[in-house]
Each structure stands twice: as structure tokens, then as C-alpha cells.
Write an enzyme that holds these catalytic residues in place. Structure first.
Site, mmCIF file in Angstrom:
data_model
loop_
_atom_site.group_PDB
_atom_site.id
_atom_site.type_symbol
_atom_site.label_atom_id
_atom_site.label_comp_id
_atom_site.label_asym_id
_atom_site.label_seq_id
_atom_site.Cartn_x
_atom_site.Cartn_y
_atom_site.Cartn_z
ATOM 1 N N CYS A 296 0.808 -1.227 0.000
ATOM 2 C CA CYS A 296 0.000 0.000 0.000
ATOM 3 C C CYS A 296 0.843 1.280 0.000
ATOM 4 C CB CYS A 296 -1.000 -0.043 1.144
ATOM 5 S SG CYS A 296 -2.385 1.064 0.843
ATOM 6 N N HIS B 26 -3.560 -5.576 2.437
ATOM 7 C CA HIS B 26 -3.181 -5.663 3.854
ATOM 8 C C HIS B 26 -3.875 -6.871 4.474
ATOM 9 C CE1 HIS B 26 -1.926 -1.365 4.276
ATOM 10 N NE2 HIS B 26 -2.954 -1.060 3.529
HETATM 11 N N1 GLN Z 1 -1.911 6.820 2.234
HETATM 12 C C1 GLN Z 1 -2.071 5.972 1.096
HETATM 13 C C2 GLN Z 1 -3.438 6.097 0.456
HETATM 14 O O1 GLN Z 1 -4.387 6.459 1.109
HETATM 15 C C3 GLN Z 1 -1.772 4.539 1.477
HETATM 16 C C4 GLN Z 1 -2.733 4.001 2.486
HETATM 17 C C5 GLN Z 1 -2.372 2.627 2.993
HETATM 18 O O2 GLN Z 1 -1.191 2.288 3.141
HETATM 19 N N2 GLN Z 1 -3.399 1.850 3.355
HETATM 20 O O3 GLN Z 1 -3.572 5.829 -0.706
#
Ligand code: GLN
Length: 242
Positions: free
Chosen positions: A97, A194
Site C-alpha cells: 500500500c 493488507h
Molecule cells: N496513504 C495511502 C493512500 O491512502 C496509502 C494508504 C495505505 O497504506 N493503506 O492511498
């Protein structure tokens, strides 16, 4: 068969990049090696420390909020050359992510740009709404579809010639439109998944382990493990979602 062999794993900024249990991926790597009588040393790299990649087999970087990505971005950038050399040399990398977005050239948030490492030819911009929910992805590197959870505002765009990690069977993936999820470049896996990612996806965990062992020790065939529980968990999610 592989007794005595051991992998060196680098875990980047666990105090900042650990959304939805991403650090649990380290436990899975460690255990799947240990169950095969293989060693594993995980070195955590914290803010202000410089990562040495000289003897490293696998680098892991987890997800984070936009705020946390801003914090790590400059620090990571100072080591861009080392990371690029590692990747081009076949080093194994797993990026989830926020970490996945940092593999690319940039993460654009309106006027603001978080610079990425440009390790893979991709970029991310931010869209609305956030893409949230359970996800199932079919990938050529895992026998069972990959299951997990995604929550991102970013839309990731792969440039021509960059392979996706897989095809979305349920959920949004890279941008909610292309039908693609993640990226696969050399031995680098980037993904929005995740959960953490690896416990319910043992095929992917073993792909990473195999690539890392091959690079250090040459051709390798992993001893199979009893993955009854892992595969039951994977199947439960697939049955619920597909
Ligand atoms: N901040 C990033 C987004 O919102 C990644 C979020 C995350 O790692 N879940 O796209």
C-alpha cells in the site's frame, strides 16, 4: 535439504509503516523459514538510521497514512541508489500500500507530491472516494487467489511494460478501473493488500522465500508445509466474496 541456510530481511520503518497489521508479514516469513529449519534474521530500520543492503535478501515496507508517507519519503530518497541497485540485482522486495506507492515515481495529492523511489515504472495520484474493502486477486505467482483488505485514496497507474501482480476478482486494486492489482517487477512485489498479506496467502510467501533463497544459494526447491489452516482461511474469504 536446505538446513543451515538463512535469510537476512530488512524491515523499513516499522514504527511508521504498519497499517492493518502489516508487520505480521515478518512473523510469517520467519515461521515459514523456521518450520523448514531455515534461519531468518529481521533487521528493523528506524527513522534516522541508514539501511545497509550489502548482505540483505529481502526488503519489506508496509503501508502508512499520507502523513507517514511524507515523513519517510526524504529519508528513503537519500538511499535511492542502494535500493535501485538491490532491485536490479534481483533483490526481493515486498511493498504494501503506502510502501507500494513509494516504489513508483511519485504519489500526487493534488498540488502536493510525495516523491517515490522510482524503482518501478509507475505513479500514483489521489482520487475520491477511498477504495475500501476486502479484495481477491488472481496472480500467476500464487496457486490460490490472494485475499486481503484494501483501504487507499491513491490510484496507481502502471506504465507500459510493467506487469500487474494480478487480476482483481473482487474489490478495487490499483485504481478501481483497470482490473489490475499491484505490480510485479523482477523480484519486487507491490500490492495494496493488507490484512496482513502473507498469513492467508502462503503461496505468495513461498514465492518470495524461494526467490530470496535462489538469489543467495542457487536453485532451490522448498519443502512443502502443512498449510491446512492457511488455505482454509484463504478459502473462507474467497467463498464469502466470489
Ligand atoms: N496513504 C495511502 C493512500 O491512502 C496509502 C494508504 C495505505 O497504506 N493503506 O492511498
Amino acid at each position: 535439504m536446505n538446513n543451515g541456510q538463512s535469510l537476512q530481511v530488512l524491515h523499513l520503518y516499522p514504527e511508521l509503516l504498519n497499517l492493518y497489521g502489516d508487520s505480521g508479514n515478518m512473523l510469517v516469513l520467519r515461521k515459514r523459514l523456521e518450520w523448514r529449519h531455515l534461519g531468518c534474521t529481521v533487521h528493523e530500520v528506524h527513522m534516522g538510521e541508514r539501511a545497509s543492503l550489502a548482505d540483505v535478501d529481502l526488503v519489506f515496507i508496509g503501508g502508512g497514512s499520507d502523513r507517514e508517507q511524507r515523513i519517510v519519503c526524504d529519508e528513503l530518497h537519500q538511499q535511492r541508489q542502494e535500493f535501485a541497485a538491490f532491485v536490479e540485482d534481483g533483490g526481493v522486495m515486498l511493498a504494501v500500500c503506502g510502501g507500494y506507492q513509494l516504489l513508483g515515481h511519485s504519489y500526487l495529492m493534488g498540488e502536493e507530491e510525495v516523491r517515490g523511489l522510482s524503482l518501478v515504472d509507475l505513479y500514483t495520484d489521489r482520487g475520491s472516494p477511498r477504495l475500501i474493502g476486502n479484495v481477491v486477486v488472481e496472480s500467476r505467482i500464487a496457486a490460490q487467489p490472494i485475499v486481503g483488505y484494501e483501504n487507499h485514496g491513491g490510484r496507481t497507474h502502471l506504465e507500459a511494460g510493467v506487469e500487474a501482480l494480478g487480476r482483481v476478482l473482487h474489490g478495487y486494486g490499483n485504481d478501481g478501473q483497470s482490473g489490475e492489482e499491484g505490480c510485479l517487477y523482477r523480484n519486487v512485489v507491490g500490492t495494496y493488500v493488507h490484512g496482513p498479506l502473507l498469513p492467508k496467502n502462503p503461496g505468495l510467501a513461498d514465492w518470495l522465500i524461494t526467490r530470496a533463497l535462489e538469489r543467495r544459494y542457487g536453485a532451490c526447491e522448498l519443502e512443502p508445509l502443512d498449510d491446512t489452516d492457511e488455505l482454509a482461511a484463504n478459502e473462507t474469504m474467497r467463498k464469502r466474496l466470489l
